[in-house]
Design a protein around this motif. Structure first.
Motif, PDB file in Angstrom:
ATOM      1  N   THR A  61       0.829  -1.210   0.000  1.00  0.00           N
ATOM      2  CA  THR A  61       0.000   0.000   0.000  1.00  0.00           C
ATOM      3  C   THR A  61       0.859   1.254   0.000  1.00  0.00           C
ATOM      4  O   THR A  61       0.602   2.200  -0.757  1.00  0.00           O
ATOM      5  CB  THR A  61      -0.925   0.004   1.227  1.00  0.00           C
ATOM      6  N   VAL A  62       1.896   1.274   0.822  1.00  0.00           N
ATOM      7  CA  VAL A  62       2.716   2.485   0.966  1.00  0.00           C
ATOM      8  C   VAL A  62       3.617   2.692  -0.249  1.00  0.00           C
ATOM      9  O   VAL A  62       3.771   3.822  -0.743  1.00  0.00           O
ATOM     10  CB  VAL A  62       3.558   2.405   2.255  1.00  0.00           C
ATOM     11  N   LEU A  63       4.218   1.613  -0.756  1.00  0.00           N
ATOM     12  CA  LEU A  63       5.197   1.750  -1.830  1.00  0.00           C
ATOM     13  C   LEU A  63       4.575   1.790  -3.219  1.00  0.00           C
ATOM     14  O   LEU A  63       5.191   2.310  -4.147  1.00  0.00           O
ATOM     15  CB  LEU A  63       6.209   0.592  -1.775  1.00  0.00           C
ATOM     16  N   GLY A  64       3.398   1.246  -3.366  1.00  0.00           N
ATOM     17  CA  GLY A  64       2.881   1.063  -4.716  1.00  0.00           C
ATOM     18  C   GLY A  64       1.730   1.939  -5.124  1.00  0.00           C
ATOM     19  O   GLY A  64       1.150   1.720  -6.185  1.00  0.00           O
ATOM     20  N   ASN A  65       1.369   2.927  -4.309  1.00  0.00           N
ATOM     21  CA  ASN A  65       0.203   3.736  -4.646  1.00  0.00           C
ATOM     22  C   ASN A  65       0.504   5.211  -4.492  1.00  0.00           C
ATOM     23  O   ASN A  65       1.190   5.630  -3.555  1.00  0.00           O
ATOM     24  CB  ASN A  65      -0.995   3.367  -3.745  1.00  0.00           C
ATOM     25  N   THR A  66      -0.017   5.989  -5.427  1.00  0.00           N
ATOM     26  CA  THR A  66       0.126   7.439  -5.338  1.00  0.00           C
ATOM     27  C   THR A  66      -0.871   8.037  -4.354  1.00  0.00           C
ATOM     28  O   THR A  66      -0.887   9.260  -4.183  1.00  0.00           O
ATOM     29  CB  THR A  66      -0.096   8.066  -6.719  1.00  0.00           C
ATOM     30  N   ALA A  67      -1.688   7.197  -3.714  1.00  0.00           N
ATOM     31  CA  ALA A  67      -2.641   7.719  -2.737  1.00  0.00           C
ATOM     32  C   ALA A  67      -1.929   8.287  -1.519  1.00  0.00           C
ATOM     33  O   ALA A  67      -2.492   9.110  -0.799  1.00  0.00           O
ATOM     34  CB  ALA A  67      -3.604   6.615  -2.306  1.00  0.00           C
ATOM     35  N   LEU A  68      -0.689   7.870  -1.280  1.00  0.00           N
ATOM     36  CA  LEU A  68       0.070   8.366  -0.144  1.00  0.00           C
ATOM     37  C   LEU A  68       1.323   9.083  -0.635  1.00  0.00           C
ATOM     38  O   LEU A  68       1.907   8.697  -1.650  1.00  0.00           O
ATOM     39  CB  LEU A  68       0.468   7.209   0.781  1.00  0.00           C
ATOM     40  N   PRO A  69       1.760  10.112   0.065  1.00  0.00           N
ATOM     41  CA  PRO A  69       2.985  10.811  -0.351  1.00  0.00           C
ATOM     42  C   PRO A  69       4.211   9.960  -0.083  1.00  0.00           C
ATOM     43  O   PRO A  69       4.220   9.120   0.822  1.00  0.00           O
ATOM     44  CB  PRO A  69       2.970  12.073   0.515  1.00  0.00           C
ATOM     45  N   ALA A  70       5.250  10.169  -0.867  1.00  0.00           N
ATOM     46  CA  ALA A  70       6.500   9.453  -0.654  1.00  0.00           C
ATOM     47  C   ALA A  70       7.169   9.958   0.619  1.00  0.00           C
ATOM     48  O   ALA A  70       7.149  11.158   0.894  1.00  0.00           O
ATOM     49  CB  ALA A  70       7.427   9.656  -1.847  1.00  0.00           C
ATOM     50  N   PRO A  71       7.715   9.077   1.434  1.00  0.00           N
ATOM     51  CA  PRO A  71       8.381   9.532   2.658  1.00  0.00           C
ATOM     52  C   PRO A  71       9.607  10.373   2.333  1.00  0.00           C
ATOM     53  O   PRO A  71      10.326  10.089   1.368  1.00  0.00           O
ATOM     54  CB  PRO A  71       8.767   8.220   3.360  1.00  0.00           C
ATOM     55  N   ASP A  72       9.858  11.405   3.131  1.00  0.00           N
ATOM     56  CA  ASP A  72      10.995  12.291   2.884  1.00  0.00           C
ATOM     57  C   ASP A  72      11.761  12.613   4.159  1.00  0.00           C
ATOM     58  O   ASP A  72      12.370  13.669   4.275  1.00  0.00           O
ATOM     59  CB  ASP A  72      10.532  13.588   2.215  1.00  0.00           C
ATOM     60  N   LEU A  73      11.729  11.704   5.136  1.00  0.00           N
ATOM     61  CA  LEU A  73      12.434  11.928   6.399  1.00  0.00           C
ATOM     62  C   LEU A  73      13.942  11.961   6.149  1.00  0.00           C
ATOM     63  O   LEU A  73      14.495  11.032   5.549  1.00  0.00           O
ATOM     64  CB  LEU A  73      12.101  10.812   7.393  1.00  0.00           C
ATOM     65  N   PRO A  74      14.638  13.034   6.561  1.00  0.00           N
ATOM     66  CA  PRO A  74      16.088  13.105   6.368  1.00  0.00           C
ATOM     67  C   PRO A  74      16.783  11.913   7.030  1.00  0.00           C
ATOM     68  O   PRO A  74      16.499  11.569   8.177  1.00  0.00           O
ATOM     69  CB  PRO A  74      16.475  14.423   7.045  1.00  0.00           C
ATOM     70  N   GLY A  75      17.700  11.289   6.290  1.00  0.00           N
ATOM     71  CA  GLY A  75      18.409  10.133   6.794  1.00  0.00           C
ATOM     72  C   GLY A  75      17.775   8.813   6.415  1.00  0.00           C
ATOM     73  O   GLY A  75      18.405   7.758   6.549  1.00  0.00           O
TER      74      GLY A  75
END
Length: 222
Positions: A196-210
């Motif tokens: 769900t998290v990796l394969g759908n544009t329904a959720l934003p891509a994670p951008d946590l530094p590190g």
């Protein structure tokens, strides 16, 4: 009589401001309500996906926890029925909250070339099996959801009665429960979250530094 009239007047004086305030909050007939803040529609949809995903993980985790506490590894029937239904309903809600699946790739008649969909890669990436490269994210979510339903059904199934020992009427002591069903529920839940998290544009891509850059599933866009 004068006392009654005074009380009625006081009640009316209190009711008018209350009704006016309620009309300002809910909007009087014909009055346009304030528009939502720009950009919050997308955030609300994303929050809906997260909420649906949490609705899956919570009853699945509770089912595993109850199985771990039971001496025979079997969840009480009432709890098993409740949690199995909760997981199934949550999976339905999650799949409904995700974007619609992309159209399936066309199938050519024998002897004719296949025209790939617009935007689809002509060849799979190096080192990626063809079957996996052609799998759309929605298909992976559906597969993960089906696997979770199956493992939850197995873990929530009632314990089978042990047959009697040969030559006796006493049942044979059941072997210690295996951890495989509970472990499979955990794995299938993780797979559903990842798909769900990796394969759908329904959720934003994670951008946590590190945080290392997460891979994109084949067929995912955005």
């Amino acid at each position: 009589m004068r006392i009654v009239q005074t009380r009625v007047a006081r009640l009316a004086a209190l009711a008018v401001p209350a009704a006016l305030g309620l009309s300002l909050l809910t909007g009087a007939p014909g009055m346009a309500r304030p528009a939502a803040a720009p950009g919050l529609d997308t955030a609300a949809q994303q929050a809906g996906v997260l909420g649906a995903l949490a609705g899956v993980t919570q009853p699945a985790a509770e089912l595993v926890a109850l199985a771990a506490k039971a001496p025979d590894g079997k969840v009480p029937e009432a709890d098993a029925t409740r949690l199995r239904s909760a997981v199934g309903a949550a999976i339905d809600k999650l799949q409904a909250a995700l974007p619609a699946a992309a159209p399936a790739a066309p199938v050519a008649a024998p002897g004719l070339p296949v025209t790939p969909p617009v935007g689809a890669p002509a060849d799979p990436p190096a080192g990626v099996p063809a079957a996996r490269a052609q799998a759309a994210p929605a298909d992976l979510v559906a597969t993960a959801a089906a696997n979770l339903r199956k493992s939850v059904d197995e873990l929530a199934a009632p314990a089978a009665a042990a047959p009697p020992a040969v030559g006796t009427t006493a049942p044979v002591q059941a072997p210690a429960p295996a951890a495989a069903p509970a472990e499979q529920v955990v794995k299938d839940t993780v797979n559903l979250v990842a798909a769900t998290v990796l394969g759908n544009t329904a959720l934003p891509a994670p951008d946590l530094p590190g945080l290392p850059k997460l891979p994109a599933l084949p067929g995912a866009t955005g």
